[in-house]
Design a protein around this motif. Sequence first.
Motif, PDB file in Angstrom:
ATOM      1  N   GLN A 269       0.686  -1.053   0.043  1.00 32.72           N
ATOM      2  CA  GLN A 269      -0.099   0.117   0.090  1.00 32.72           C
ATOM      3  C   GLN A 269       0.760   1.226   0.188  1.00 32.72           C
ATOM      4  O   GLN A 269       0.171   2.280  -0.145  1.00 32.72           O
ATOM      5  CB  GLN A 269      -1.142  -0.107   1.292  1.00 32.72           C
ATOM      6  CG  GLN A 269      -2.058  -0.910   1.216  1.00 32.72           C
ATOM      7  CD  GLN A 269      -2.900  -0.955  -0.052  1.00 32.72           C
ATOM      8  OE1 GLN A 269      -3.491  -0.041  -0.443  1.00 32.72           O
ATOM      9  NE2 GLN A 269      -3.021  -2.113  -0.635  1.00 32.72           N
ATOM     10  N   ASN A 272       0.952   4.072  -3.070  1.00 34.45           N
ATOM     11  CA  ASN A 272      -0.049   4.874  -3.231  1.00 34.45           C
ATOM     12  C   ASN A 272       0.721   6.286  -3.144  1.00 34.45           C
ATOM     13  O   ASN A 272       0.121   7.214  -3.678  1.00 34.45           O
ATOM     14  CB  ASN A 272      -0.965   4.859  -1.979  1.00 34.45           C
ATOM     15  CG  ASN A 272      -2.036   3.651  -2.283  1.00 34.45           C
ATOM     16  OD1 ASN A 272      -2.708   3.402  -3.315  1.00 34.45           O
ATOM     17  ND2 ASN A 272      -2.324   3.100  -1.075  1.00 34.45           N
ATOM     18  N   ALA A 752       0.874  -1.137 -12.610  1.00 35.48           N
ATOM     19  CA  ALA A 752      -0.155  -2.291 -12.723  1.00 35.48           C
ATOM     20  C   ALA A 752       0.855  -3.522 -12.596  1.00 35.48           C
ATOM     21  O   ALA A 752       0.121  -4.692 -12.238  1.00 35.48           O
ATOM     22  CB  ALA A 752      -0.467  -2.159 -14.278  1.00 35.48           C
ATOM     23  N   THR A 755       0.472  -5.015  -9.317  1.00 35.71           N
ATOM     24  CA  THR A 755      -0.741  -5.446  -8.938  1.00 35.71           C
ATOM     25  C   THR A 755      -1.630  -4.251  -8.337  1.00 35.71           C
ATOM     26  O   THR A 755      -2.382  -4.566  -7.488  1.00 35.71           O
ATOM     27  CB  THR A 755      -0.777  -6.630  -8.038  1.00 35.71           C
ATOM     28  OG1 THR A 755      -0.211  -6.272  -6.612  1.00 35.71           O
ATOM     29  CG2 THR A 755       0.060  -7.715  -8.745  1.00 35.71           C
ATOM     30  N   MET A 756      -1.319  -3.078  -8.568  1.00 33.11           N
ATOM     31  CA  MET A 756      -2.183  -2.066  -8.216  1.00 33.11           C
ATOM     32  C   MET A 756      -3.008  -1.226  -8.952  1.00 33.11           C
ATOM     33  O   MET A 756      -2.597  -0.360  -9.887  1.00 33.11           O
ATOM     34  CB  MET A 756      -1.129  -0.741  -7.379  1.00 33.11           C
ATOM     35  CG  MET A 756       0.114  -1.383  -6.509  1.00 33.11           C
ATOM     36  SD  MET A 756      -0.716  -1.755  -4.810  1.00 33.11           S
ATOM     37  CE  MET A 756      -1.301  -0.142  -4.166  1.00 33.11           C
ATOM     38  N   ILE A 757      -3.871  -2.132  -9.554  1.00 29.55           N
ATOM     39  CA  ILE A 757      -4.626  -1.998 -10.733  1.00 29.55           C
ATOM     40  C   ILE A 757      -5.498  -0.719 -10.722  1.00 29.55           C
ATOM     41  O   ILE A 757      -5.593   0.075 -11.619  1.00 29.55           O
ATOM     42  CB  ILE A 757      -5.612  -3.077 -11.177  1.00 29.55           C
ATOM     43  CG1 ILE A 757      -4.681  -4.384 -11.011  1.00 29.55           C
ATOM     44  CG2 ILE A 757      -6.306  -2.951 -12.391  1.00 29.55           C
ATOM     45  CD1 ILE A 757      -3.733  -4.321 -12.232  1.00 29.55           C
ATOM     46  N   VAL A 758      -6.206  -0.305  -9.530  1.00 32.14           N
ATOM     47  CA  VAL A 758      -7.033   0.927  -9.196  1.00 32.14           C
ATOM     48  C   VAL A 758      -6.017   1.949  -9.493  1.00 32.14           C
ATOM     49  O   VAL A 758      -6.378   2.986 -10.171  1.00 32.14           O
ATOM     50  CB  VAL A 758      -7.839   0.704  -7.884  1.00 32.14           C
ATOM     51  CG1 VAL A 758      -8.504   2.066  -7.563  1.00 32.14           C
ATOM     52  CG2 VAL A 758      -8.568  -0.487  -7.932  1.00 32.14           C
ATOM     53  N   GLN A 759      -4.850   2.060  -8.880  1.00 29.31           N
ATOM     54  CA  GLN A 759      -4.048   3.233  -8.903  1.00 29.31           C
ATOM     55  C   GLN A 759      -3.534   3.438 -10.380  1.00 29.31           C
ATOM     56  O   GLN A 759      -3.252   4.317 -10.808  1.00 29.31           O
ATOM     57  CB  GLN A 759      -2.763   2.917  -7.923  1.00 29.31           C
ATOM     58  CG  GLN A 759      -3.202   3.132  -6.584  1.00 29.31           C
ATOM     59  CD  GLN A 759      -3.991   1.598  -5.866  1.00 29.31           C
ATOM     60  OE1 GLN A 759      -4.054   0.751  -6.606  1.00 29.31           O
ATOM     61  NE2 GLN A 759      -4.053   1.604  -4.460  1.00 29.31           N
ATOM     62  N   CYS A 761      -5.425   2.654 -12.623  1.00 29.61           N
ATOM     63  CA  CYS A 761      -6.409   3.364 -13.708  1.00 29.61           C
ATOM     64  C   CYS A 761      -6.545   4.859 -13.381  1.00 29.61           C
ATOM     65  O   CYS A 761      -7.001   5.691 -14.245  1.00 29.61           O
ATOM     66  CB  CYS A 761      -7.765   2.572 -13.427  1.00 29.61           C
ATOM     67  SG  CYS A 761      -7.483   0.752 -13.955  1.00 29.61           S
ATOM     68  N   LEU A 762      -6.242   5.176 -12.111  1.00 27.80           N
ATOM     69  CA  LEU A 762      -6.234   6.594 -11.704  1.00 27.80           C
ATOM     70  C   LEU A 762      -5.352   7.347 -12.393  1.00 27.80           C
ATOM     71  O   LEU A 762      -5.717   8.476 -12.789  1.00 27.80           O
ATOM     72  CB  LEU A 762      -6.161   6.640 -10.189  1.00 27.80           C
ATOM     73  CG  LEU A 762      -7.390   6.141  -9.239  1.00 27.80           C
ATOM     74  CD1 LEU A 762      -6.990   6.185  -7.744  1.00 27.80           C
ATOM     75  CD2 LEU A 762      -8.765   6.952  -9.495  1.00 27.80           C
TER      76      LEU A 762
END
Length: 891
Positions: A269, A272, A752, A755-759, A761-762
Amino acid sequence: MGCVVCGGAVAVCGSSVGVNGEDVYFADCVNLFSDASCSMPRGSATLGRLPQTRYCLRSTQTCAAAPDFQEAYSFDCQKDNSSSIKIWTRTTHCSPDTPNFNVTVRAGECVFAFTDTRPPTGPVYVRLECDVEVRESETRSFLVSFGINAVLAVLLLTLFCCLRHRLPHLYETRVEEIDDIGNLAPNNPPQPGYFGWLTTSFRLTDQQMFEQCGLDGLMYTLLFRTLLKAFAACFVLTAIIILPVNAHGGLGLTGVDGLSIANVSDGNQSLNAHLILTVVYSVIIMYALRHSYRKYTKFRYRYLATAHANNYAVLVRDIPPDVPTDAAVLDYFRSMHEGAEQVTRFVDVKDLPAITKKRKQARKQLERALHKQEQGGEATMRRGGCLGCGGDVVDAVHHWQTELNTLNDTYARRLREVTESPSYLPSAIVTFKTVKDATIASQVRHSRVPFTWTIDLAAEARDLLWSNLALPHTARLSRSVAVTIVTIILMIVWTIPVSFVISLFSLQSLSRVIPQLKTYVANSSVIGGFVEGFLASIILLIIMALIPSVMRWLSHLEGHPTESCVGRASTVKLFWFQVVNIFLVSLVFGSVLPILDDLRDNPGQLIDLLGGSVPRTGLFFTSFVMVRACVGYPVQLLRVAEALVSFFSYVFFSATPAERNEAFKAIHFDIPAYISADMLVILVGMTFSNVNPIIVPFFLLYLALGYITNRYLLFFVYKQRYDSGGQLWPLIFNQLMMCLIISQIAVAAVLAVKTMIVQACLLLVLVMATGVFWYYMHTGRGQVGNDLALEVAVSVDSPMPSDLARTYKQPELKEEVAMKPRHGPARAAKVHPTTTAHARPKKQATGRKGGEASPLLPTRATPDSRHRTGSDYLLYTTNNSDNAASEAQEA
């Protein structure tokens, strides 16, 4: 040293510090190879910094992360020095799920593990080592490269500071000479002292740069200042936030690699922080660029509102065949614009350029003969014969004077033929009474017939490419398509020599050619670091040195009407060539050819390739930036190439005072060519500032040295070949925005893969927001700064410069009919290689309170040409030509 079993998984002995500052410990390791004999390390053909091929487990680790290949390994040597090695691909951590591959290996054996379908494709073999001494040397290449670059930077800058006062004709050329268009060089040299050039460059204001170097020169230096301020703020955030996050990322990498994002475990995390900082960096950079664009608009309007000859004229191309004469063109414009004043229609000059070239060559030989005669020598030559052998001995002065007179007569005859029976080209210059009329004419469409009456605001006469003005629209279009195809083919094919040459200079390749190199590297980390960390960057720079000339030649073939247009077109080609050929292919994939089939079958792996390669190539790119900053700019200050050319020209090829003067004259500074090289470094700095933050201080050093070096050289050394009025800045801005978007996509790819897919995409949302800002600046500031607003043009009440027709007359038609030698004591060179700072005469200075001389601004009584009207300028140049002619006659 006795071993202690730690953690029940790996036998590890205590750590110690080895030679050269390397961390030494005992551990179990797995080695990766690409051949069945385990002699070729896996990925040894990859360009740039070679990927790590040995992964070891410390006492507290049970999983070896391989960020270079996006793989993970778990193994245990305790049972009879053998292990069942579990392998996970497309991840850097050992998940509890079933591994992708599982092989049993005894220590020292070479066993096939799996076939990797990703570049570099091929089988992968493993060899296990149990309880071996490990020396962490990832930082060796980086530290050696840093030391070499630091020493070279200090030596070269010291040499420049020492030579600057002894060779003012080379390092203060504009102080010594008056440039081509009558623009005065600074009347006072830089301040005395060892670092006088540095303080003087810092104190120059934007207004001074604008007046002396033009808007192109001002905006080029402003590029460095803008990014320097932005990344100084980013560096503070990087040091406080990103470096601690990377250092405690959980993978246990050591050395410089431990400070990069490669040390952060997947799904952590703390990643981030990289997302947030990428957003903050982008906002800071966009704010800084917006401020620079506002400054550009202000100076652009100041340029367009002054009494430059080109602000009263438009360039007309694609004139229809039914408008055959200049009078017909003038009638056409007067039917729509009352302010149309006169037309200069370009004509076919036939063989006048060739005759002019021969006349200048004959004049040069005549000057040499006269000079030899003055020195008491016998000016003779052989006429006839072969290669200077045989033939009759004749008087050289009489021969070349007769030859020059014959050529003068030929030129006069051909000039009469061209002017009395002209063959008009489909292009012309139309001048207007006011700036308002010229502004309106350049911004409106005049004909409903497509591809006719192409009208633009005129460039400076010295900027025009006369040979391209004869090309019709269809020829320009076909040439543009052909050049685009050639550029794309060259972009792909060039990867082959780049891959071949750089692979030759890798440590593995050189070791095959020079077997003793392995011994030298084992005994000295300096040699290995020099090869991997410094030599590769130098070879890459040498290979790419040929490309700017090729791109400029291709851009010239496209048929652009001005030198500045050619420069901008070549800059665009070079930018994409470097992005694709160096940044995305040569140093990420290794070569474009092996991956085309894989990308065609599975385009989705492009993200994996990009995300996995960015952390791996961080140190190579850091070394590349160091070389450009610590070696590139000091060499540029020393003008090594120009100095050698001038010296050999002066010593071996200059026989007369006029030729010696030409040898050390101020040369032109090709800003577009330098911008192309700068953009690659800027792209690297933007991309790796968040991923591999160790690059940031070196990128700041590059920007700082670039800012000071270019300000000094532009103000005191080089001349401008032309001034496009800052039209280069919108192109610079567009490329900076593209660099910013590429850097955002690269960070998204890394997240990506982690494995930080959401980040990830942001960050793609951030890419879209950046595109919106780009569009806003292009449609807002870009269009406002492109042309002079009518409300401003109306307020410009300066009178139209007189005789603009002669200003835009083709050079071949303005040559003197009776060319004479420039020979004699009165024409002696203004600059002499033995001139020193102490021998330079004092110059009178005015313009400050109490008569104090300004150390920066030109202070001669003659007004600056940028504040002259056209008639003043023509009178000034005519008087100078008359004075020069009278001096030659007196001599």
